[in-house]
Scaffold this motif. Structure first.
Motif, PDB file in Angstrom:
ATOM      1  N   ALA A 138       0.836  -1.194   0.000  1.00  0.00           N
ATOM      2  CA  ALA A 138       0.000   0.000   0.000  1.00  0.00           C
ATOM      3  C   ALA A 138       0.873   1.247   0.000  1.00  0.00           C
ATOM      4  O   ALA A 138       1.913   1.298   0.665  1.00  0.00           O
ATOM      5  N   ALA A 139       0.471   2.265  -0.746  1.00  0.00           N
ATOM      6  CA  ALA A 139       1.278   3.476  -0.914  1.00  0.00           C
ATOM      7  C   ALA A 139       1.614   4.142   0.413  1.00  0.00           C
ATOM      8  O   ALA A 139       2.672   4.751   0.563  1.00  0.00           O
ATOM      9  N   SER A 140       0.732   4.006   1.398  1.00  0.00           N
ATOM     10  CA  SER A 140       0.963   4.635   2.703  1.00  0.00           C
ATOM     11  C   SER A 140       2.154   4.041   3.438  1.00  0.00           C
ATOM     12  O   SER A 140       2.661   4.630   4.397  1.00  0.00           O
ATOM     13  N   LEU A 141       2.638   2.887   2.988  1.00  0.00           N
ATOM     14  CA  LEU A 141       3.781   2.230   3.631  1.00  0.00           C
ATOM     15  C   LEU A 141       5.120   2.636   3.021  1.00  0.00           C
ATOM     16  O   LEU A 141       6.173   2.165   3.465  1.00  0.00           O
ATOM     17  N   THR A 142       5.104   3.527   2.048  1.00  0.00           N
ATOM     18  CA  THR A 142       6.306   3.842   1.276  1.00  0.00           C
ATOM     19  C   THR A 142       7.507   4.201   2.142  1.00  0.00           C
ATOM     20  O   THR A 142       8.583   3.598   2.024  1.00  0.00           O
ATOM     21  N   ASP A 143       7.362   5.190   3.008  1.00  0.00           N
ATOM     22  CA  ASP A 143       8.513   5.672   3.774  1.00  0.00           C
ATOM     23  C   ASP A 143       9.036   4.631   4.750  1.00  0.00           C
ATOM     24  O   ASP A 143      10.249   4.424   4.866  1.00  0.00           O
ATOM     25  N   ALA A 144       8.116   3.972   5.439  1.00  0.00           N
ATOM     26  CA  ALA A 144       8.529   2.955   6.411  1.00  0.00           C
ATOM     27  C   ALA A 144       9.233   1.799   5.727  1.00  0.00           C
ATOM     28  O   ALA A 144      10.287   1.325   6.185  1.00  0.00           O
ATOM     29  N   MET A 145       8.687   1.337   4.591  1.00  0.00           N
ATOM     30  CA  MET A 145       9.278   0.185   3.920  1.00  0.00           C
ATOM     31  C   MET A 145      10.635   0.523   3.308  1.00  0.00           C
ATOM     32  O   MET A 145      11.527  -0.331   3.264  1.00  0.00           O
ATOM     33  N   LYS A 146      10.827   1.744   2.874  1.00  0.00           N
ATOM     34  CA  LYS A 146      12.134   2.117   2.318  1.00  0.00           C
ATOM     35  C   LYS A 146      13.201   2.150   3.405  1.00  0.00           C
ATOM     36  O   LYS A 146      14.360   1.802   3.154  1.00  0.00           O
ATOM     37  N   GLU A 147      12.815   2.573   4.607  1.00  0.00           N
ATOM     38  CA  GLU A 147      13.789   2.541   5.703  1.00  0.00           C
ATOM     39  C   GLU A 147      14.097   1.099   6.104  1.00  0.00           C
ATOM     40  O   GLU A 147      15.251   0.740   6.353  1.00  0.00           O
ATOM     41  N   ILE A 148      13.061   0.279   6.152  1.00  0.00           N
ATOM     42  CA  ILE A 148      13.252  -1.133   6.478  1.00  0.00           C
ATOM     43  C   ILE A 148      14.117  -1.804   5.414  1.00  0.00           C
ATOM     44  O   ILE A 148      14.964  -2.651   5.725  1.00  0.00           O
ATOM     45  N   GLN A 149      13.931  -1.419   4.160  1.00  0.00           N
ATOM     46  CA  GLN A 149      14.724  -1.997   3.067  1.00  0.00           C
ATOM     47  C   GLN A 149      16.218  -1.825   3.316  1.00  0.00           C
ATOM     48  O   GLN A 149      17.005  -2.768   3.151  1.00  0.00           O
ATOM     49  N   ALA A 150      16.621  -0.628   3.732  1.00  0.00           N
ATOM     50  CA  ALA A 150      18.043  -0.353   3.934  1.00  0.00           C
ATOM     51  C   ALA A 150      18.640  -1.260   5.005  1.00  0.00           C
ATOM     52  O   ALA A 150      19.710  -1.848   4.810  1.00  0.00           O
ATOM     53  N   SER A 151      17.955  -1.408   6.125  1.00  0.00           N
ATOM     54  CA  SER A 151      18.489  -2.242   7.204  1.00  0.00           C
ATOM     55  C   SER A 151      18.405  -3.727   6.855  1.00  0.00           C
ATOM     56  O   SER A 151      19.323  -4.499   7.161  1.00  0.00           O
TER      57      SER A 151
END
Length: 260
Positions: free
Chosen positions: A36-49
């Motif tokens: 879902a688009a609302s998860l964009t910022d959180a998932m991008k931070e999780i992606q890095a770690s």
């Protein structure tokens, strides 16, 4: 002496075979996550770690309205995990045996709010104020494909305002486009999640929508049954339930469905 001449060639052959096997096993696995688009910022931070901890795995995201993502998955889009902003989109895939019934759960919750441009001085005290002539354009997600839009429609119908406000409505393809409309002044108000509002310095929350007048906002997660990377998909699925990942979601305004 003849055997000594053969040995180096044999040794070279074996070395090449094992080197080839090693290269193949070290190839990076790419996981595709429709979220879902609302998860964009959180998932991008999780992606890095996550990628730092799992260098053999690359995460690729397809962000959008949950209804549109669900349709893509039904039509065979190559997806490994699905994170929806509404239970019904996940349930439709479960009913078709597309989601692994053993690997799905409700991960997060959220709240619906009305946002206005940060420099707007006029306050909104309640949904009724959206009828005011000062509010000329109201942004909502397309209710049929964007859960935030569906929740907004449900809330406005409960308040007896959905039909009345139709002339002011502009519909967006996902909740982030709603946010963008308000940020740029192309809408005087918009319905987004609390987590979206917290990502932008250009909007402010004018009104939390009464949660009693719309379906609770749930974010289920599920592994696609046909994934070709079952092991890696299961590892990511489990990681997203970990305290480390949930802390990131909390940072961005989400609430874990289960207590930490």
């Amino acid at each position: 002496m003849r055997s000594l001449r053969i040995f180096p060639a044999l040794f070279l052959f074996i070395s090449l075979v094992f080197t080839g096997c090693s290269t193949a096993s070290d190839e990076q696995v790419e996981l595709t996550i429709s979220a879902a688009a609302s998860l964009t910022d959180a998932m991008k931070e999780i992606q890095a770690s996550y990628e730092a901890q799992h260098p053999a795995v690359k995460l690729t995201f397809n962000f959008g309205g949950s209804g549109a993502l669900q349709k893509q998955i039904e039509q065979g889009a190559p997806v490994d995990l699905f994170l929806s902003a509404a239970a019904n989109n996940m349930n439709l895939l479960l009913d078709q045996n597309i989601i692994d019934a053993r690997q799905h759960m409700n991960l997060l919750t959220n709240k619906l709010v009305v946002v206005i441009p940060d420099d707007q001085s006029d306050e909104i005290q309640g949904l009724e104020d959206l009828k005011d002539t000062r509010i000329k354009m109201i942004a909502v997600g397309i209710p049929e494909s964007v859960p935030a839009g569906s929740y907004a429609r449900e809330a406005l119908m409960s308040a007896g305002l959905w039909d009345i406000l139709q002339p002011k409505m502009v519909q967006a393809k996902d909740v982030r486009q709603v946010l963008q409309y308000v940020e740029t002044g192309n809408a005087d108000a918009g319905f987004v999640y609390e987590s979206d509002a917290l990502t932008s310095a250009k909007v402010k929350i004018a009104l939390p929508v009464d949660p009693a007048i719309y379906t609770p906002v749930e974010y289920p997660i599920g592994v696609i049954k046909s994934t070709k990377h079952g092991k890696e998909a299961a590892e990511l699925y489990n990681y997203l339930q970990s305290k480390e990942a949930l802390d990131v979601f909390v940072k961005y305004g989400f609430t874990p469905a289960q207590s930490l």
